[in-house]
Design a protein around this motif. Structure first.
Motif, PDB file in Angstrom:
ATOM      1  N   PHE A 184      15.796  28.088  35.949  1.00  0.00           N
ATOM      2  CA  PHE A 184      17.167  28.070  35.406  1.00  0.00           C
ATOM      3  C   PHE A 184      18.174  27.764  36.518  1.00  0.00           C
ATOM      4  CE2 PHE A 184      15.089  31.243  32.416  1.00  0.00           C
ATOM      5  CZ  PHE A 184      14.787  30.267  31.477  1.00  0.00           C
ATOM      6  N   ALA A 187      18.343  24.142  37.016  1.00  0.00           N
ATOM      7  CA  ALA A 187      19.213  23.480  36.028  1.00  0.00           C
ATOM      8  C   ALA A 187      20.687  23.690  36.388  1.00  0.00           C
ATOM      9  CB  ALA A 187      18.924  24.035  34.632  1.00  0.00           C
ATOM     10  N   GLU A 188      21.028  24.895  36.832  1.00  0.00           N
ATOM     11  CA  GLU A 188      22.420  25.176  37.217  1.00  0.00           C
ATOM     12  C   GLU A 188      22.839  24.327  38.411  1.00  0.00           C
ATOM     13  OE1 GLU A 188      21.506  29.759  37.135  1.00  0.00           O
ATOM     14  OE2 GLU A 188      23.618  29.470  37.553  1.00  0.00           O
ATOM     15  N   LEU A 190      21.479  21.559  39.583  1.00  0.00           N
ATOM     16  CA  LEU A 190      21.486  20.121  39.281  1.00  0.00           C
ATOM     17  C   LEU A 190      22.780  19.755  38.552  1.00  0.00           C
ATOM     18  CD1 LEU A 190      19.853  17.503  39.463  1.00  0.00           C
ATOM     19  CD2 LEU A 190      18.647  18.169  37.362  1.00  0.00           C
ATOM     20  N   ALA A 191      23.202  20.622  37.637  1.00  0.00           N
ATOM     21  CA  ALA A 191      24.463  20.381  36.916  1.00  0.00           C
ATOM     22  C   ALA A 191      25.641  20.405  37.891  1.00  0.00           C
ATOM     23  CB  ALA A 191      24.645  21.440  35.828  1.00  0.00           C
ATOM     24  N   ALA A 208      21.429  18.024  32.948  1.00  0.00           N
ATOM     25  CA  ALA A 208      20.538  18.876  33.748  1.00  0.00           C
ATOM     26  C   ALA A 208      19.614  19.682  32.834  1.00  0.00           C
ATOM     27  CB  ALA A 208      21.368  19.812  34.636  1.00  0.00           C
ATOM     28  N   GLN A 209      20.165  20.248  31.775  1.00  0.00           N
ATOM     29  CA  GLN A 209      19.331  21.066  30.869  1.00  0.00           C
ATOM     30  C   GLN A 209      18.283  20.220  30.171  1.00  0.00           C
ATOM     31  OE1 GLN A 209      21.609  23.661  28.229  1.00  0.00           O
ATOM     32  NE2 GLN A 209      23.096  23.966  29.856  1.00  0.00           N
ATOM     33  N   THR A 211      17.007  17.514  31.219  1.00  0.00           N
ATOM     34  CA  THR A 211      16.029  17.044  32.204  1.00  0.00           C
ATOM     35  C   THR A 211      15.009  18.129  32.537  1.00  0.00           C
ATOM     36  OG1 THR A 211      17.650  15.528  33.113  1.00  0.00           O
ATOM     37  CG2 THR A 211      15.801  16.089  34.541  1.00  0.00           C
ATOM     38  N   VAL A 212      15.499  19.347  32.750  1.00  0.00           N
ATOM     39  CA  VAL A 212      14.566  20.445  33.071  1.00  0.00           C
ATOM     40  C   VAL A 212      13.648  20.723  31.871  1.00  0.00           C
ATOM     41  CG1 VAL A 212      14.430  22.923  33.568  1.00  0.00           C
ATOM     42  CG2 VAL A 212      16.020  21.485  34.843  1.00  0.00           C
TER      43      VAL A 212
END
Ligand SMILES: NC(=O)C1=CN([C@@H]2O[C@H](COP(=O)(O)OP(=O)(O)OC[C@H]3O[C@@H](n4cnc5c(N)ncnc54)[C@H](OP(=O)(O)O)[C@@H]3O)[C@@H](O)[C@H]2O)C=CC1
Ligand SMILES: O=C(O)[C@@H]1CCC=N1
Length: 274
Positions: A184, A187-188, A190-191, A208-209, A211-212
């Protein structure tokens, strides 16, 4: 292989928070008779309390005879107090299953009568959607039948790996128990990086979400080794290669950073033993 209907008595869940609640949901979803479940928790979260009420599960019963299984899912820090209070509810045939980080078989055994069967395990939160993974170790008193019952209860929330060496549980806690938080965070981060590089923040979050989640699903559905999936994205001298030169740096990249993080989590698991 046992099923939940093979359990010879009630399953008493002690602590119905995020993890205990997810497990209870998994058991009910797989057909555990609500009459064969009971919960001890002074204040379950609203969504778990609603499930307990809707399914007619006994909440905070202090009678009804010894359960077949007592599954302990309270925070490790309150374990001494909680175990001292619930241990008298166990009988000689009760199987105790703990999902508490850090708390050892020896610690758990010390609250119960000699020869009590105990399983120490560490699940993870994808258990809530049946996609968790649990690592578990039995003490010497666990019979093959009890092992099959513990396996069925833990498998209701995803995969189960049994180990003989209890020390591996601290490491598994650092890898799969805490692991969803690392993903998680990815994802944070990357965003945030996308937003910093110029994308609208909400769009960066969506990308990002997706993609993960998509990368995880691709790995799961194809069964292809993650290193190969990574290579499949990486064109020679392309954009991914430029990013991976940073992320795979031997000193400052993902590898050493994650190794440090896993070591810190495993160390903390060992500290939580006492
Ligand atoms: N969350 C995770 O990703 C994972 C957690 N675990 C382990 O699972 C355990 C629970 O964690 P988690 O679900 O996140 O924590 P939560 O705080 O969400 O759940 C613990 C529950 O126990 C309740 N509780 C407190 N005191 C008592 C008591 N005396 N008797 C019965 N219940 C009580 C709490 O109530 P209240 O909130 O009112 O205090 C809460 O509902 C921990 O030991 C943790 O190490 C293991 C693997 C993964
Ligand atoms: O953070 C914790 O201590 C618990 C155990 C593994 C995941 N959450």
């Amino acid at each position: 292989m046992a099923t939940l209907s093979d359990i010879p008595g009630r399953v008493l869940l002690v602590g119905a928070g995020k993890m205990g609640g997810a497990m209870l949901e998994g058991w009910l979803g797989l057909g555990l008779d609500p009459a064969m479940a009971a919960v001890i928790d002074p204040g379950p979260p609203p969504e778990v309390a609603a499930m307990i009420e809707a399914r007619g599960i006994a909440l905070n019963p202090l009678n009804g005879g010894p359960p077949a299984v007592m599954l302990v899912a309270v925070k490790p820090q309150v374990a001494p107090d909680v175990l001292a209070r619930v241990a008298p509810l166990a009988g000689p045939h009760t199987l105790v299953v703990s999902v508490m980080a850090g708390r050892t078989l020896g610690f758990l055994e010390s609250f119960f009568a000699p020869a009590t069967a105990v399983v120490r395990s560490i699940p993870n939160t994808p258990a809530a959607i049946g996609r968790g993974v649990t690592v578990a170790v039995p003490n010497a008193e666990v019979t093959p039948e009890q092992m099959a019952i513990a396996d069925a209860l833990l498998r209701a929330t995803g995969g189960v790996e049994w180990v003989e060496d209890e020390a591996l549980i601290d490491v598994a806690t650092a890898v799969s128990g805490s692991g969803p938080a690392y993903v998680f965070l990815l994802a944070e981060a990357l965003a945030a990086a996308g937003a910093e590089a110029g994308l609208p923040a909400d769009m960066a979050g969506r990308l990002a979400q997706a993609t993960v989640a998509g990368a995880g699903e691709l790995m799961l559905r194809t069964g292809i080794d993650p290193a190969q999936l990574r290579r499949n994205v990486t064109s020679p001298n392309g954009t991914t290669a430029a990013a991976l030169a940073v992320l795979m740096d031997e000193e400052k990249g993902f590898g050493p950073l994650l190794a440090e993080a896993v070591a810190a989590a495993a160390r903390r698991s060992r500290e939580l033993a006492s």
